[in-house]
Enzyme design. Sequence first.
Site, PDB file in Angstrom:
ATOM      1  N   GLY A  44       0.841  -1.289   0.243  1.00  0.00           N
ATOM      2  CA  GLY A  44      -0.015  -0.121  -0.075  1.00  0.00           C
ATOM      3  C   GLY A  44       0.923   1.119   0.054  1.00  0.00           C
ATOM      4  O   GLY A  44       2.054   1.297   0.517  1.00  0.00           O
ATOM      5  N   GLN A  49       3.099   9.970   1.330  1.00  0.00           N
ATOM      6  CA  GLN A  49       4.282   9.223   1.169  1.00  0.00           C
ATOM      7  C   GLN A  49       5.168   9.310   0.195  1.00  0.00           C
ATOM      8  O   GLN A  49       6.232   9.203   0.274  1.00  0.00           O
ATOM      9  CB  GLN A  49       4.086   7.610   1.442  1.00  0.00           C
ATOM     10  CG  GLN A  49       3.272   7.349   2.650  1.00  0.00           C
ATOM     11  CD  GLN A  49       3.108   5.832   2.824  1.00  0.00           C
ATOM     12  OE1 GLN A  49       2.130   5.227   2.172  1.00  0.00           O
ATOM     13  NE2 GLN A  49       4.048   5.038   3.411  1.00  0.00           N
ATOM     14  N   CYS A 100       5.470   0.332   7.901  1.00  0.00           N
ATOM     15  CA  CYS A 100       5.179   1.435   7.002  1.00  0.00           C
ATOM     16  C   CYS A 100       6.475   1.745   6.269  1.00  0.00           C
ATOM     17  O   CYS A 100       7.545   1.865   6.739  1.00  0.00           O
ATOM     18  CB  CYS A 100       5.000   2.434   7.622  1.00  0.00           C
ATOM     19  SG  CYS A 100       4.445   3.788   6.740  1.00  0.00           S
ATOM     20  N   LEU A 101       6.314   1.794   4.979  1.00  0.00           N
ATOM     21  CA  LEU A 101       7.530   2.372   3.999  1.00  0.00           C
ATOM     22  C   LEU A 101       7.994   3.870   4.564  1.00  0.00           C
ATOM     23  O   LEU A 101       9.021   4.080   4.267  1.00  0.00           O
ATOM     24  CB  LEU A 101       6.981   2.566   2.528  1.00  0.00           C
ATOM     25  CG  LEU A 101       6.618   1.101   2.040  1.00  0.00           C
ATOM     26  CD1 LEU A 101       6.254   1.436   0.414  1.00  0.00           C
ATOM     27  CD2 LEU A 101       7.742   0.151   2.045  1.00  0.00           C
ATOM     28  N   HIS A 142      -4.984   1.205   7.164  1.00  0.00           N
ATOM     29  CA  HIS A 142      -3.608   1.977   7.429  1.00  0.00           C
ATOM     30  C   HIS A 142      -3.292   2.928   6.351  1.00  0.00           C
ATOM     31  O   HIS A 142      -2.819   3.916   6.714  1.00  0.00           O
ATOM     32  CB  HIS A 142      -2.528   0.547   7.101  1.00  0.00           C
ATOM     33  CG  HIS A 142      -1.256   1.025   7.462  1.00  0.00           C
ATOM     34  ND1 HIS A 142      -0.216   0.965   8.420  1.00  0.00           N
ATOM     35  CD2 HIS A 142      -0.201   1.841   6.317  1.00  0.00           C
ATOM     36  CE1 HIS A 142       0.946   1.416   8.241  1.00  0.00           C
ATOM     37  NE2 HIS A 142       0.762   1.938   6.804  1.00  0.00           N
ATOM     38  N   GLU A 143      -3.630   2.473   4.936  1.00  0.00           N
ATOM     39  CA  GLU A 143      -3.535   3.875   3.975  1.00  0.00           C
ATOM     40  C   GLU A 143      -4.525   4.788   4.347  1.00  0.00           C
ATOM     41  O   GLU A 143      -3.888   6.080   4.155  1.00  0.00           O
ATOM     42  CB  GLU A 143      -3.506   3.050   2.676  1.00  0.00           C
ATOM     43  CG  GLU A 143      -2.684   2.009   2.548  1.00  0.00           C
ATOM     44  CD  GLU A 143      -1.023   2.366   2.658  1.00  0.00           C
ATOM     45  OE1 GLU A 143      -0.676   3.440   2.511  1.00  0.00           O
ATOM     46  OE2 GLU A 143      -0.261   1.350   3.210  1.00  0.00           O
ATOM     47  N   HIS A 146      -2.765   7.556   6.516  1.00  0.00           N
ATOM     48  CA  HIS A 146      -1.979   8.434   5.890  1.00  0.00           C
ATOM     49  C   HIS A 146      -2.494   9.609   5.415  1.00  0.00           C
ATOM     50  O   HIS A 146      -2.121  10.726   5.376  1.00  0.00           O
ATOM     51  CB  HIS A 146      -1.340   7.809   4.789  1.00  0.00           C
ATOM     52  CG  HIS A 146      -0.018   6.839   5.260  1.00  0.00           C
ATOM     53  ND1 HIS A 146       1.097   7.223   6.033  1.00  0.00           N
ATOM     54  CD2 HIS A 146       0.169   5.728   5.264  1.00  0.00           C
ATOM     55  CE1 HIS A 146       1.708   6.341   6.417  1.00  0.00           C
ATOM     56  NE2 HIS A 146       1.205   5.274   5.800  1.00  0.00           N
TER      57      HIS A 146
END
Length: 186
Positions: A44, A49, A100-101, A142-143, A146
């Site tokens: 994701g 991000q 998380c990235l 989660h996304e 963001h």
Amino acid sequence: MIYPIVVYGDPVLRQKAKDIEKGTDMKQLIADMYETMDAANGIGLAAPQIGKSIRLFVVDATALEKEDEEDEDMSDFKMAFINAQILDEDGEEWEFEEGCLSIPNLREGVFRQETVRIRYYDEQWNLKEETYDGMKARIIQHEYDHIEGKLFIDYLSPFKKRLLKGKLADITKGKVNAEYRIAIPK
């Protein structure tokens, strides 16, 4: 185009993202986000991000393999969410170790509800309202966080956050080994 991933400490990750004007051509940005996410081995990616404070995120869990019969089938779970709004979260909270990235090399157990109902536009600006559960719901939650300016570490206890303070400070300074390009906060 592969974008660098914005890491913890950059203010864009804490902003509530702005709506995208309906009808805006998002095809190239969405393709770039998939390419960026794939290059970083993510499932994701939200626009903040990559430094863009807009209400867009993509998911692609199609490569996740079923380990047994009880695992969810993710073979069709690749989609873009534009101007998403979570309408309802329901069910038992369950814990799963998330990463998380934007916070490389850090994974922690996070409790989330098992079902999510969401309204969003797809890539062709078709309005959708759908319900997801299990791992699909978790990835969406989660996304979605963001684009609301939240990170998975916000769900951790104050004690756990104190334990991670040094690692988070290192990420902010760029003292982290990521296997993908990152953008260090200025």
